[in-house]
Design an enzyme around this catalytic site. Structure first.
Site, PDB file in Angstrom:
ATOM      1  N   SER A 129       0.829  -1.210   0.000  1.00  0.00           N
ATOM      2  CA  SER A 129       0.000   0.000   0.000  1.00  0.00           C
ATOM      3  C   SER A 129       0.865   1.262   0.000  1.00  0.00           C
ATOM      4  O   SER A 129       2.008   1.245   0.449  1.00  0.00           O
ATOM      5  CB  SER A 129      -0.886  -0.008   1.250  1.00  0.00           C
ATOM      6  OG  SER A 129      -1.552   1.232   1.404  1.00  0.00           O
ATOM      7  N   TYR A 153      -2.045   5.382  -4.053  1.00  0.00           N
ATOM      8  CA  TYR A 153      -3.117   6.344  -3.839  1.00  0.00           C
ATOM      9  C   TYR A 153      -2.612   7.633  -4.460  1.00  0.00           C
ATOM     10  O   TYR A 153      -1.661   8.235  -3.953  1.00  0.00           O
ATOM     11  CB  TYR A 153      -3.409   6.514  -2.339  1.00  0.00           C
ATOM     12  CG  TYR A 153      -4.347   5.447  -1.798  1.00  0.00           C
ATOM     13  CD1 TYR A 153      -5.489   5.091  -2.484  1.00  0.00           C
ATOM     14  CD2 TYR A 153      -4.082   4.821  -0.584  1.00  0.00           C
ATOM     15  CE1 TYR A 153      -6.350   4.125  -1.991  1.00  0.00           C
ATOM     16  CE2 TYR A 153      -4.949   3.848  -0.083  1.00  0.00           C
ATOM     17  CZ  TYR A 153      -6.080   3.518  -0.802  1.00  0.00           C
ATOM     18  OH  TYR A 153      -6.942   2.562  -0.322  1.00  0.00           O
ATOM     19  N   THR A 179      -5.298   2.568  -7.280  1.00  0.00           N
ATOM     20  CA  THR A 179      -6.620   2.339  -6.680  1.00  0.00           C
ATOM     21  C   THR A 179      -7.542   3.506  -7.037  1.00  0.00           C
ATOM     22  O   THR A 179      -7.207   4.670  -6.803  1.00  0.00           O
ATOM     23  CB  THR A 179      -6.496   2.164  -5.155  1.00  0.00           C
ATOM     24  OG1 THR A 179      -5.676   1.026  -4.920  1.00  0.00           O
ATOM     25  CG2 THR A 179      -7.853   1.966  -4.501  1.00  0.00           C
ATOM     26  N   LYS A 260      -7.252  -0.678 -10.058  1.00  0.00           N
ATOM     27  CA  LYS A 260      -7.954  -1.407  -8.998  1.00  0.00           C
ATOM     28  C   LYS A 260      -9.296  -0.756  -8.696  1.00  0.00           C
ATOM     29  O   LYS A 260      -9.358   0.466  -8.446  1.00  0.00           O
ATOM     30  CB  LYS A 260      -7.096  -1.438  -7.718  1.00  0.00           C
ATOM     31  CG  LYS A 260      -7.745  -2.179  -6.537  1.00  0.00           C
ATOM     32  CD  LYS A 260      -6.750  -2.382  -5.400  1.00  0.00           C
ATOM     33  CE  LYS A 260      -7.286  -3.266  -4.291  1.00  0.00           C
ATOM     34  NZ  LYS A 260      -7.939  -2.553  -3.216  1.00  0.00           N
ATOM     35  N   HIS A 284     -13.135  -3.232  -2.867  1.00  0.00           N
ATOM     36  CA  HIS A 284     -12.427  -2.771  -1.673  1.00  0.00           C
ATOM     37  C   HIS A 284     -12.956  -3.484  -0.423  1.00  0.00           C
ATOM     38  O   HIS A 284     -12.979  -2.923   0.673  1.00  0.00           O
ATOM     39  CB  HIS A 284     -12.571  -1.253  -1.529  1.00  0.00           C
ATOM     40  CG  HIS A 284     -11.387  -0.558  -0.925  1.00  0.00           C
ATOM     41  ND1 HIS A 284     -10.506   0.207  -1.659  1.00  0.00           N
ATOM     42  CD2 HIS A 284     -10.922  -0.501   0.347  1.00  0.00           C
ATOM     43  CE1 HIS A 284      -9.568   0.712  -0.855  1.00  0.00           C
ATOM     44  NE2 HIS A 284      -9.804   0.292   0.372  1.00  0.00           N
TER      45      HIS A 284
HETATM   46  C1  LIG Z   1      -7.822  -2.608   6.814  1.00  0.00           C
HETATM   47  C2  LIG Z   1      -7.810  -2.497   5.321  1.00  0.00           C
HETATM   48  C3  LIG Z   1      -7.018  -1.540   4.710  1.00  0.00           C
HETATM   49  C4  LIG Z   1      -6.979  -1.463   3.323  1.00  0.00           C
HETATM   50  N1  LIG Z   1      -6.127  -0.571   2.723  1.00  0.00           N
HETATM   51  C5  LIG Z   1      -6.035  -0.537   1.384  1.00  0.00           C
HETATM   52  C6  LIG Z   1      -5.076   0.278   0.750  1.00  0.00           C
HETATM   53  O1  LIG Z   1      -4.270   0.925   1.398  1.00  0.00           O
HETATM   54  N2  LIG Z   1      -5.064   0.315  -0.597  1.00  0.00           N
HETATM   55  C7  LIG Z   1      -5.949  -0.416  -1.363  1.00  0.00           C
HETATM   56  O2  LIG Z   1      -5.921  -0.328  -2.599  1.00  0.00           O
HETATM   57  N3  LIG Z   1      -6.840  -1.230  -0.776  1.00  0.00           N
HETATM   58  C8  LIG Z   1      -6.888  -1.318   0.557  1.00  0.00           C
HETATM   59  N4  LIG Z   1      -7.760  -2.185   1.152  1.00  0.00           N
HETATM   60  C9  LIG Z   1      -8.602  -3.059   0.311  1.00  0.00           C
HETATM   61  C10 LIG Z   1      -7.901  -4.400   0.013  1.00  0.00           C
HETATM   62  O3  LIG Z   1      -6.847  -4.219  -0.896  1.00  0.00           O
HETATM   63  C11 LIG Z   1      -8.871  -5.411  -0.585  1.00  0.00           C
HETATM   64  O4  LIG Z   1      -9.502  -4.838  -1.704  1.00  0.00           O
HETATM   65  C12 LIG Z   1      -9.921  -5.885   0.431  1.00  0.00           C
HETATM   66  O5  LIG Z   1      -9.306  -6.157   1.668  1.00  0.00           O
HETATM   67  C13 LIG Z   1     -10.630  -7.127  -0.066  1.00  0.00           C
HETATM   68  O6  LIG Z   1     -11.645  -7.505   0.816  1.00  0.00           O
HETATM   69  P1  LIG Z   1     -11.499  -8.715   1.877  1.00  0.00           P
HETATM   70  O7  LIG Z   1     -10.313  -8.407   2.716  1.00  0.00           O
HETATM   71  O8  LIG Z   1     -12.767  -8.665   2.656  1.00  0.00           O
HETATM   72  O9  LIG Z   1     -11.336  -9.971   1.086  1.00  0.00           O
HETATM   73  C14 LIG Z   1      -7.789  -2.308   2.545  1.00  0.00           C
HETATM   74  C15 LIG Z   1      -8.573  -3.287   3.168  1.00  0.00           C
HETATM   75  C16 LIG Z   1      -8.576  -3.398   4.540  1.00  0.00           C
HETATM   76  C17 LIG Z   1      -9.387  -4.505   5.187  1.00  0.00           C
HETATM   77  O1  LIG Z   2      -8.998   1.742   4.860  1.00  0.00           O
HETATM   78  C1  LIG Z   2      -8.994   1.562   3.664  1.00  0.00           C
HETATM   79  O2  LIG Z   2      -9.629   0.663   3.118  1.00  0.00           O
HETATM   80  C2  LIG Z   2      -8.214   2.430   2.818  1.00  0.00           C
HETATM   81  O3  LIG Z   2      -7.640   1.901   1.898  1.00  0.00           O
HETATM   82  C3  LIG Z   2      -8.166   3.893   2.991  1.00  0.00           C
HETATM   83  C4  LIG Z   2      -6.953   4.557   2.939  1.00  0.00           C
HETATM   84  C5  LIG Z   2      -6.896   5.930   3.106  1.00  0.00           C
HETATM   85  C6  LIG Z   2      -8.043   6.657   3.260  1.00  0.00           C
HETATM   86  C7  LIG Z   2      -9.254   6.001   3.284  1.00  0.00           C
HETATM   87  C8  LIG Z   2      -9.317   4.622   3.140  1.00  0.00           C
END
Ligand SMILES: Cc1cc2nc3c(=O)[nH]c(=O)nc-3n(C[C@H](O)[C@H](O)[C@H](O)COP(=O)(O)O)c2cc1C
Ligand SMILES: O=C(O)C(=O)c1ccccc1
Length: 387
Positions: A129, A153, A179, A260, A284
């Site tokens: 990330s 991001y 993303t 994404k 997401h």
């Molecule tokens: C706590 C958390 C933080 C996440 N942060 C990001 C991120 O920084 N960038 C991003 O593209 N997706 C982020 N995601 C989304 C994940 O890449 C992914 O799409 C998602 O976890 C899939 O769902 P699942 O974990 O329920 O299978 C985040 C997801 C979670 C649970």
């Molecule tokens: O928590 C998240 O899913 C995430 O990817 C995110 C990151 C920065 C701002 C908001 C959401």
């Protein structure tokens, strides 16, 4: 020949010597243990989603209405789970999805390095990330020979965007995952009710703190004025991207660009026309918009529109059979999200490796039983929609 499914015998033989698996092998057990072990605010952030979390629940439940049809009398004594992705020969179709609080998932605050070491040990790529506790260069260095991908991001400041992408390319990342669904944060009641947003408390912003361009944007060095730097971060975090930005994004890197958050076949076609190299079908994990369809139900149309472009998938993967179904529905590679965060929280690198090995073992044994010697056979067979 070694197989991922051998993990099963390792566990049973361990039991003969009184050794039981250190962590649960199923998602429900893993989540229960994580609920007891994780700090409440971190647990809420990881476990929670948007609105009443209908989409999040649907993501996982929807795998239940897809079925694989077993084939018999096929020699599956040797299985090959490897896939090709942008010229990378990956030992398995699994990857770790980007999770912006990975750094916080281990008690020492170096969860990103722990995840990178899990990648090194398993050959499962990590999508790193933008939001990490250790700079992207250090995370890349901990991955050993396993390839890493960098998730962007896109900041509003174009020079900062260029700097982050340039650093990722220089550090050896193999692709940039942009993303698209998070330029603004979704409505997350679990976090809102506790005013819980780790980034605003100065966490997981090391890629900004360490960036020469970002440091030009703050009045004082971030180390001297965290609150001020956080406000600068909040001001630049999420650029509103449109298709008109694609030539600019393309100009930032020679690496493959993967978009994404693409769930509609028309968007797949626009992405291809705009010069994207790969599609990442995901909602997401239901964290950003509620009320939508399960991501797995959208995958078949995305795959059909993608033609030769690789399609990465995540959202709702909880078991090896979920992995197999996503592959049968045409995913090139399958992302695991929340489960590996729980693994990290329970046992750092070892816990994450356990989660990845469990998913791969279940997928491998399913392929063995159901008559699919490799991913191509699984994909050719497809999955049947029930109900
Ligand atoms: C706590 C958390 C933080 C996440 N942060 C990001 C991120 O920084 N960038 C991003 O593209 N997706 C982020 N995601 C989304 C994940 O890449 C992914 O799409 C998602 O976890 C899939 O769902 P699942 O974990 O329920 O299978 C985040 C997801 C979670 C649970
Ligand atoms: O928590 C998240 O899913 C995430 O990817 C995110 C990151 C920065 C701002 C908001 C959401």
């Amino acid at each position: 020949m070694a197989h991922y499914g051998d993990f099963q015998l390792e566990i049973y033989f361990g039991g003969l010597h009184g050794v039981l698996p250190k962590y649960p092998v199923d998602f429900a057990g893993l989540e229960r243990r994580a609920e007891a072990a994780m700090a409440p605010s971190l647990l809420k952030y990881v476990q929670g989603g948007c609105g009443d979390e209908l989409t999040q629940r649907r993501n996982a439940e929807a795998f239940g209405h897809w079925g694989l049809v077993p084939r018999m009398m096929v020699d599956c004594s040797a299985r090959d789970l490897s896939v090709d992705l942008f010229g990378m020969k990956l030992p398995s179709p699994l990857f770790m999805a980007p999770i912006g609080v990975t750094g916080l998932c281990t008690q020492d605050g170096h969860g990103d390095l722990a995840a990178a070491r899990a990648a090194a040990q398993t050959g499962v790529p990590l999508v790193v990330s933008t939001l990490t506790n250790d700079p992207l260069e250090d995370v890349a260095a901990a991955m050993g020979d396993t390839p890493g991908l960098f998730q962007l991001y896109t900041p509003k400041d174009p020079e900062l965007a260029a700097s982050l992408v340039g650093r990722a390319e220089a550090a050896g990342y193999k692709a940039i995952v942009v993303t698209l669904d998070t330029w603004v944060t979704g409505w997350r009641p679990r976090d809102l009710n506790e005013s819980n947003f780790p980034q605003l408390r100065g966490h997981v912003l090391s890629n900004y703190w360490s960036d020469p361009r970002f440091r030009q944007m703050t009045a004082k060095p971030p180390e001297e004025d965290v609150a001020g730097a956080v406000m600068t971060w909040a001001g630049t975090f999420g650029k509103v991207l449109t298709w008109d930005d694609m030539p600019w994004l393309r100009s930032l890197t020679k690496l493959p660009i993967i978009l994404k958050g693409i769930c509609h076949p028309d968007d797949v076609r626009r992405a291809a026309d705009a010069g994207a190299d790969g599609i990442y079908c995901s909602n997401h994990g239901g964290r950003q918009a509620n009320g939508g369809m399960a991501a797995i139900d959208l995958l078949p149309d995305v795959v059909a529109a993608a033609g030769d472009m690789p399609v990465l998938f995540d959202s709702g993967i909880r078991s090896g059979s979920d992995v197999a179904k996503a592959l049968a529905l045409g995913a090139t590679a399958v992302g695991v999200g929340r489960p590996y965060s729980y693994g990290l929280a329970l046992g750092g690198t070892e816990g994450a490796v356990h989660v990845l090995r469990s998913l791969l073992a279940e997928a491998d044994l399913l392929m063995a039983v159901d008559g699919f010697p490799d991913i191509a056979a699984l994909r050719a067979a497809g999955a049947v929609r029930m109900g």
